[in-house]
Every structure is written in C-alpha cells, then in structure tokens.
Design a protein around this motif. Structure first.
Motif: not given
Lengths: 423, 509
Positions: B48, B52, B54, B151, B257, B259-260, B272-273, B275-276, B281
């Motif tokens: 990471t 990403n 994703d 997660s 991100a 919400n992190l 973490l960014d 692994c959004r 979300a």
C-alpha cells in the motif's frame, strides 16, 4: 622573479586581490627568501620591509579567518601556534610557491615558446617537490593549509583584447598599456575583457596534474566543500586524514551535507566503494578494513544527521517502484546532479545493517528504541529500492550490492567506545 | 512436479494458466501464503505504500492448514493485472512469503529468476484438498479452515508512535468527553472569533455516539457523551493543547481518506489511504493511541458551525453570593445600609482586571512568557499580600484564571456578574471609601472585605516580571573585525623578453 612571495601570492590567496605571477620559485630561492624574512623579523631591520609587513598581516588575517570559518576552539589553536613563533610555517611557503608555479605555467612570456621547450617539465618537477608536503598530520596543519588553498577555485584571470585601426593585440593577465588605448575615436579602439576561472577554464598542462593531486593531498579540507566535483574526484583516502580530528569532522559533516542529502551522498558512497575496491598502492591512506569501516561509520553518521536534523519531513515510508534515486529534475540554481543511480549508498548501508550493525548504529542509540525508528524506516526504504532495482536487468544494482556486501563483510565490528583507526 | 515454461510455450498442463503479452505464464488468481499475521501486515505495508488495495480486485484472506502443519494465512486475489502481479510478488518477497499464481485451487510459484517465464506443473494432482501448491518436488495440499475479513484486520492493528518531531496538520479531528466538551467548545469558539494567529481557523462539531471509547482506561463513559469536532487551519499554539490535554483525543486525517483519522503522533501500520475501499465509507474510524482499539462513529454526524453549538452564558450567573461591608464612618447610623455584592442580571462593565491568588502565580509566571509585548506594556500590576491584582487600560484578555473583575464605575472593581447595591453614585462611593485619583477599590467577592489599592502601589507589569539579572563575567576571545574577501585576480608581471624561467634557480645535486 618576484622576491615577495608573501605579499604577491600568499596574502592575495588568503584575502583576495591581485596575485602577481613572475618567474617560478625554486626550492633554493625559496629557502633564501625565507632566510631573509626571518633575519628581518629577528633584527627588526628587514631587507624586505614590504614582505615582512605582508607576513604580519597574513598571520593576523589567517587568525581572523580561522575564527570565522571554524569557530573559537580551532582558532585558539591557530593563535597559540602563531604566538609561539613569529615566522611563517614551512607548509605555507612551499604550498604558496607551488601554486605560484602552476599559475606561471600559463604566463604569456613562456607559454608556447619553442626556444625554451623543456622548461615546463623542470617547473613542474620543481613544483611537485614543493607541493609534496604529505597529508596533514595535525589539526593545525589541516586548518592552515585549507585557509591558504580554499580560494583556489575562485582564482581568475582578466584577459583583454585591444582592437584598433591597424590590428589587434591580446593581453593575458595584463592590462593594456595606456599608449595603446589613446585617441580611441580616431584609432577606433575597442577593448574586450574576459574573466576566466583559472582551474576550470585556463587549467594546467596534463603533466601538472600530479601537482594538483599533491595539493589536494596536502589540504583535504578543500574537497569537502565540493563533494560533487568531477576532477579530481572526491577521494576518501585523502579526506580520512582530517576526519580523525573531531572538531573538523563535525565541520566536514556540515559541508558535505550542504548540497543536500540526495545529491551529495550517492557520490560519497560511490567514492567509498571505489576506495575500498580499487586499493590504490600509492594512495595517501591504505584501504585497510579499519579505515573502510571508519568511512562507513562516517557515512552512517551523515545519514543519521540527515534523519534527525533535516528541516522538512523526511519521506521514508513510500519507496518508489518506478523512480530510482537520482532521477527527476535537479533543483533550480544548483550544481549538476549525479549522473546515474549506482545504489552504492543503499547497498553499503543496508549491508552494514545486515552484516555489521555496529557500524550503522551509534553506541548511544539502541536498535529497538523509539529514536531508532527513522533509521529502521530508512533502511526498509533502501532495501525496497534496492530490491526493485535488482529486478531491472539494465541496472547495476545487483553488482553494486554484491560488491558492497563483500566489502562490508570483510570489515571489523565498530569498537564499543568510539575510537579512530590509526591512519 | 514443476517444469519451467519456455519461450513461446502456449499450452500448459495446469488448468487456468495462460500466457500474457510477454510470454509469461500467469493464472487468473495470485496467491500469497503468509506464515503469520506479522508477515501479512508487512506485505500490506509494502504494497500500500505505492498502490491501492482496490487495484487487486477481490481479495480474500483464508485461514488454511496443511496436514500436520501450522495454520497459515492465504491471501487470494482474483483478476490481478500482469503488471500488478509483479508488484504483489515483490512485496510478498520483501515480507518473506512465497507467492503463487494459478486458478481453480491449483497454484504454481510465480515467475522468478530461476524461471523467468514462470512454472507449469508436470501433472495435475487429484488430491481433494481445497488448495494445492505445487513445488519442485512435491505438492502441498491445504485445507481451508475459515476466512477473515480484511477490514477487521485493519481495524485490529494498533497505531505505532512516529519518531521525531510530530508533524502538525492544519486539519484536526477532536473527540472530547461531554464533561470538557463545553469548555473546549467555548475556547475554540473564542479562538474562532479572531485572536491573533488564528486567521482562517474554523471549527465544526456535533455530539455523537462513539463505539469502542469505553475501552479507554481513563475515559470511561461511552454512548452519546462525545463532542465530535472538525478543526480547520488549526494554529500552532493549539496543537499541544489539543493533543496533550487529558479528556481530548486529537487525530489527523490519513491522506485523502475522509473517514479515517489516526491520533496525532501515531501512524497506522498500513497505509490506510490505500485501503479506503475495504472499510465502509458510512462510518468514521478514529484510531486513538494504543491500547484503546479503534473508535467508530456511526453514523458520521452532520457537523454544524461551532457557534451553533457553544452555549453562551455569563460567568458566575446564578451564584447568590452576598457580602456586607460597613464603611468606616456613617453620619446617620439609623439610615446606614451595608454595601452588598449581588448577582447582576445584565453585563455591567468590561473586564478590566483579574485577581490572581498566590497559588496560581506559577501559572501567571508561565503565561508571562507567552504574552505579547503590547500586553506586557499595557498591563499594570499591584502586588498584594495574598494575591496579585492585574489591571488593563481597556479590556483584559488572555488571563484565563483568577477572579475576573469588571468596572461598573471608574476606580471600582467587582467580580464579573456581580454588582453593588445600593446603586449609589460614584461620587458618594468615592467619598465614603476614600477613593482618590489613580487608586482602585476592589470588592474581591462574597465573604471577603473590600480593599483599597493606592495608585502608588500599581506598576507596569513589564517592570515587575523580570528578576534581577545575574550577568556572568564576559570573556571575549579578541575583538576582531569580520573578514572581508574579494576575488583573487592573477596579474602576470612583465619578466623581460629573454628571461629564462628557472635561470640559475634550480637546485643542483
């Protein structure tokens, strides 16, 4: 021949101004001049009053510059040594005369004259004998020599070309006579002047390169200000001689990191790998395992300084898979960057972390303490960069890693208490 | 059991293998086998850093075990691009874990230096295992025992303290207990109104439910007891307050991100960014310092400007403190009444002074270092027996402790929120208490007698805060002028037309 070496050469080298070049100095003439100046100092009735006055000013200015450049502690050493003897040290005489002779090689009275072919070899031989004073054995010698020779890259020469109605004349390092400039409108006089850097643009004949190397050996502090210079390249065999003095080593650390960690360090690491592998027989310092281990520790010390005291946040946690170190545009206004990434820095320090951790970790930082975290992250980044580079067959990273690994494995562990190798 | 794929080979024994554009044998799936969680975390951190999560498509973490062997974790990624599979392989090797490719439960090792075009199996194994990993000399059958969510793994990892100086973020998220929330909101609201150095500072907040906060050792009480704050353009002077005061938890956002957030001074072991997509979300994840676990704000509250949340109230309102003070002489004893301090229903005068008790002097000493020069010049001070009276010409600011005093009448100071009764005129009050020009009459509060501070006892603050300096004897090295340096110019002196360079100068013998 100019008889005033101090007034015409040494003092301008120290404080700037006009450096007068005349007939080359020989060892016998230099000894005679030194005797005359010493007698003048002793008797108070000098035969060369201008030279004696210049010598006193030279010593005072040298103390002033030692204090401004190195600080009070080092300056006190210089002042104490000057107070013990009113005469000028022999190294300054010999190195100043050698510099004068190198400058004299481009004097228009002799340069390119067939009648005196062969004189050049004699002057170079004599200059080499003057310049071969060896590496500095004491802190005082290192400081004195650096103060004298630090301005060599700034030495320049004004060349003038005068064009008039009947032709043109060139004057190399000399001012055109007034008679040649008179009646400028009638005679259509045009004067074109150009300042040339002596080291970079005028240079010396190839045969005189040995004298340049001897000067570099005599004053290793000079090249610490130019870690990226191409010729002569940075040489650990010379610089190790001054790193044994703690106060100078700190000063050298600041100078080496001045161009920036990413710009200076790869070149230093390349030079260190070259120093360890080539094993030059006539190098000022033999590449013994102890000397190489000390150099690796100094390299790690520079990395620590950058990690701990770098003003901006250090990006260590994002090793790039696609961008090798050294790529990307250099900062504007800076000197040209290192040519191609050789990964010597990564290879040497990662090898040290794996094989000889005591060379990498300072005695007062434990590898598992919070203070060690930045270095752990840096090593991981280097490892990742190295691993990514080894996947590229066109890169020399694998060969560099093999060489660095073999070099580091042959080194001894660092002693528990900081000690310096016998150089 | 394995054979190297050769150049141009297009047919393979193992099902699911196919050649890509470079002639390398790859499967639809990439599998990494980890001997432990630490290696999985190391892999995630390496991967990471630049990519990403994703991009790997569907990622599953399986818990698998070989017959008689320990339990291992198998990362199974489907539909991985060929370029990305090389990145996965590098990251896995950095983490010390083998990486395979293939499909339909058959997997061969990813291409490596020994087999630049990859591997193929000599024969397909018919074992009934869930996963079959082919090696040079054997086949390892693995049985899948369970599956873990990526997660949940990310949320279980504890942040690590970052070394060196803390990087200051302009955007901070703060969770404050309800007990200190009102004080913090009031402070931030005052800062928002424009003290020096807070240009652009904006605060938004909402009360919310925080799951997991009850695990904090010194912050008991979860539920709807938390004020959620979003602070923009936070001035540097607030960082220490927000990050080191007990009762608050300040965190900085991770990359882009929304919400992190991770506690200031810490970082998550994984980037973490990247692994959004793995984390939901619609929740807000707050990673406090270990061992408090992760705090989840669900749902993400709608934030309102702090001015809409903060409760404005007069200091000391509702305190029915009264005191009776008898002047020295009264001409009509039968008509005389005591001067009383009573709560005021309206703001009566500006805050122009503060009475700092002796026990608070250490705070005052520390504050003096932070006061700007203008405040030091304008403030005046009177040193009393048990306290220090500080007066301002216009309005007193930046002194958050002690008894704040307002001036309802010139020369008279009463605690903020109180007033004097009966409301006699200033002239009468001055006559009765002997108030003269420059002197100050102070009513310190309920139960305390008033006192008169003469003007001669009031001095500028800057004249009273400095100790007598003890200058050590100065040792100077030697007064030397600064060195001046000019360019070195070579001047070739004339030497005559027939002069030989070393004529007569060489050392013979």
């Amino acid at each position: 021949m100019s008889r005033a070496l101090v007034a015409d050469v040494l003092l301008p080298l120290l404080v700037g101004g006009e450096l007068h070049v005349g007939r080359p100095w020989t060892r016998s003439r230099l000894a005679a001049s030194r005797r005359e100046v010493a007698e003048g100092l002793a008797t108070g009735r000098p035969r060369l009053p201008r030279e004696v006055e210049a010598l006193r000013r030279f010593i005072a200015e040298r103390q002033l510059r030692a204090r401004a450049l190195f600080g009070d502690v080092v300056a006190q050493t210089v002042v104490a040594a000057d107070a013990s003897s009113p005469e000028l040290d022999e190294d300054s005489w010999r190195l100043g005369a050698a510099v004068h002779n190198l400058l004299a090689l481009s004097h228009p009275a002799w340069a390119g004259k067939r009648l005196i072919a062969g004189w050049q070899a004699q002057v170079i031989s004599e200059s080499l004998a003057l310049a071969e004073v060896g590496p500095p054995a004491t802190l005082l010698a290192a400081v004195r020599r650096h103060l004298l020779l630090a301005s060599l890259p700034e030495v320049g020469r004004q060349d003038a070309t005068v064009r008039y109605w009947l032709g043109q004349r060139s004057f190399v390092g000399q001012s055109p006579p007034a008679r040649l400039l008179s009646w400028p409108r009638l005679r259509r006089v045009e004067v074109e002047t150009q300042r040339k850097s002596w080291l970079r643009e005028v240079g010396v004949p190839p045969a005189a390169r040995a004298v340049i190397l001897a000067l570099a050996t005599a004053s290793p502090l000079d090249e610490t200000g130019e870690p990226l210079r191409l010729d002569p390249p940075f040489c650990w065999a010379r610089v190790l001689h001054v790193l044994k003095f703690h106060s100078l080593a700190r000063w050298v650390s600041r100078r080496l990191l001045a161009p920036g960690f990413e710009r200076a360090m790869p070149g230093l690491a390349d030079a260190l790998l070259r120093f360890a592998l080539v094993q030059e027989p006539d190098a000022p310092t033999a590449a013994t395992p102890e000397a190489v281990a000390f150099a690796v520790r100094f390299l790690a010390h520079l990395a620590w300084l950058d990690l701990l005291f770098r003003p901006e946040p250090h990006v260590t946690s994002s090793p790039s898979l696609t961008t090798a170190p050294g790529e990307g545009p250099p900062p504007s206004g800076a000197a040209p960057g290192p040519p191609a990434p050789t990964f010597a820095l990564e290879a040497l320090l990662v090898a040290a972390a794996v094989e000889r951790p005591t060379l990498l970790w300072p005695p007062d930082i434990r590898p598992h303490s919070p203070e060690a975290a930045p270095m752990h992250a840096q090593i991981a980044a280097w490892q990742f960069r190295l691993a990514a580079a080894t996947m590229d067959s066109s890169s020399q990273a694998l060969a560099t890693w093999a060489a660095a690994h073999s070099v580091v494995r042959s080194l001894p562990e660092a002693p528990a208490t900081p000690a310096l190798p016998a150089l | 059991m394995l054979s190297r794929v050769v150049v141009g080979q297009t047919r393979f024994t193992l099902p699911g293998l196919a050649v890509d554009a470079k002639g390398i044998a790859r499967g639809r799936e990439v599998v990494v086998r980890f001997a432990g969680l630490d290696r999985l975390v190391a892999f995630l951190r390496f991967f990471t850093a630049n990519h990403n999560l994703d991009d790997l498509g569907q990622v599953r973490l399986l818990q698998a075990r070989r017959e008689g062997g320990p339990r291992e974790i198998v990362l199974l990624a489907t539909r991985v691009a060929p370029v990305l599979s090389e990145v996965v392989a590098q990251a896995a090797r950095m983490a010390g874990s083998p990486v395979f490719t293939g499909g339909a439960r058959h997997f061969v090792p990813m291409r490596e230096a020994a087999a630049p075009f990859g591997w193929d199996a000599d024969a397909v194994e018919n074992d009934a295992a869930d996963l079959l990993f082919y090696r040079i000399d054997a086949v390892d059958p693995y049985r899948v025992e369970g599956e873990m969510a990526l997660s949940s793994l990310l949320l279980r990892l504890e942040p690590q303290r970052t070394a060196g100086a803390e990087s200051r973020s302009d955007l901070l998220y703060v969770l404050a207990r309800r007990g200190v929330a009102s004080a913090l909101a009031g402070y931030l609201h005052r800062a928002e109104l424009g003290p020096p150095g807070a240009a652009g500072f904006r605060a938004y907040g909402a009360f919310c439910r925080v799951e997991g906060a009850d695990r904090a050792p010194n912050l008991s009480g979860g539920g709807r007891e938390w004020l959620f704050l979003r602070l923009e353009n936070v001035p540097a002077r607030m960082h220490d307050l927000l990050t080191r005061t007990p009762g608050f938890r300040a965190a900085a956002p991770v990359g882009a991100a929304p919400n992190l957030v991770v506690a200031v001074g810490y970082r998550h072991p994984v980037h973490l960014d990247a692994c959004r997509g793995v984390l939901p979300a619609d929740r807000f994840f707050f990673f406090p310092p270990p061992p408090e676990g992760v705090w989840v704000v669900d749902p993400i509250p709608t934030l309102a400007p702090l001015a809409d949340i903060v409760r404005l109230e007069m200091p000391m309102s509702g305190v029915a403190a009264t005191t009776a003070l008898r002047p020295a002489e009264t001409a009509w004893p039968e008509l005389a009444v005591n001067v009383q301090l009573v709560p005021s229903e309206r703001e009566d005068g500006r805050v122009v002074g503060v009475l700092v008790p002796r026990r608070s002097l250490p705070w005052l000493r520390r504050l003096v270092y932070a006061l700007p020069s203008m405040a030091l010049r304008r403030l005046r001070v009177a040193l009393l027996a048990e306290s220090v009276l500080i007066l301002a010409d216009n309005e007193l600011e930046a002194l958050p402790f002690g008894t704040l005093l307002a001036s309802p009448r010139p020369g008279v100071l009463v605690p903020v929120g109180m007033c004097l009764r009966p409301a006699v005129s200033p002239r009468v009050l001055a006559e009765r208490f002997g108030l003269s020009e420059g002197s100050v009459l102070v009513f310190p509060g309920a139960g305390d007698k008033p006192f008169l501070v003469p003007g001669s006892a009031i001095h500028p603050l800057e004249a009273r805060v400095l100790l007598d300096p003890e200058l050590p004897p100065l040792t100077t090295f030697e007064p030397l002028p600064a060195p001046v340096r000019s360019d070195v110019e070579v001047v070739n002196d004339p030497v005559g037309p027939l002069t030989m360079p070393l004529w007569g100068g060489l050392t013979r013998g």
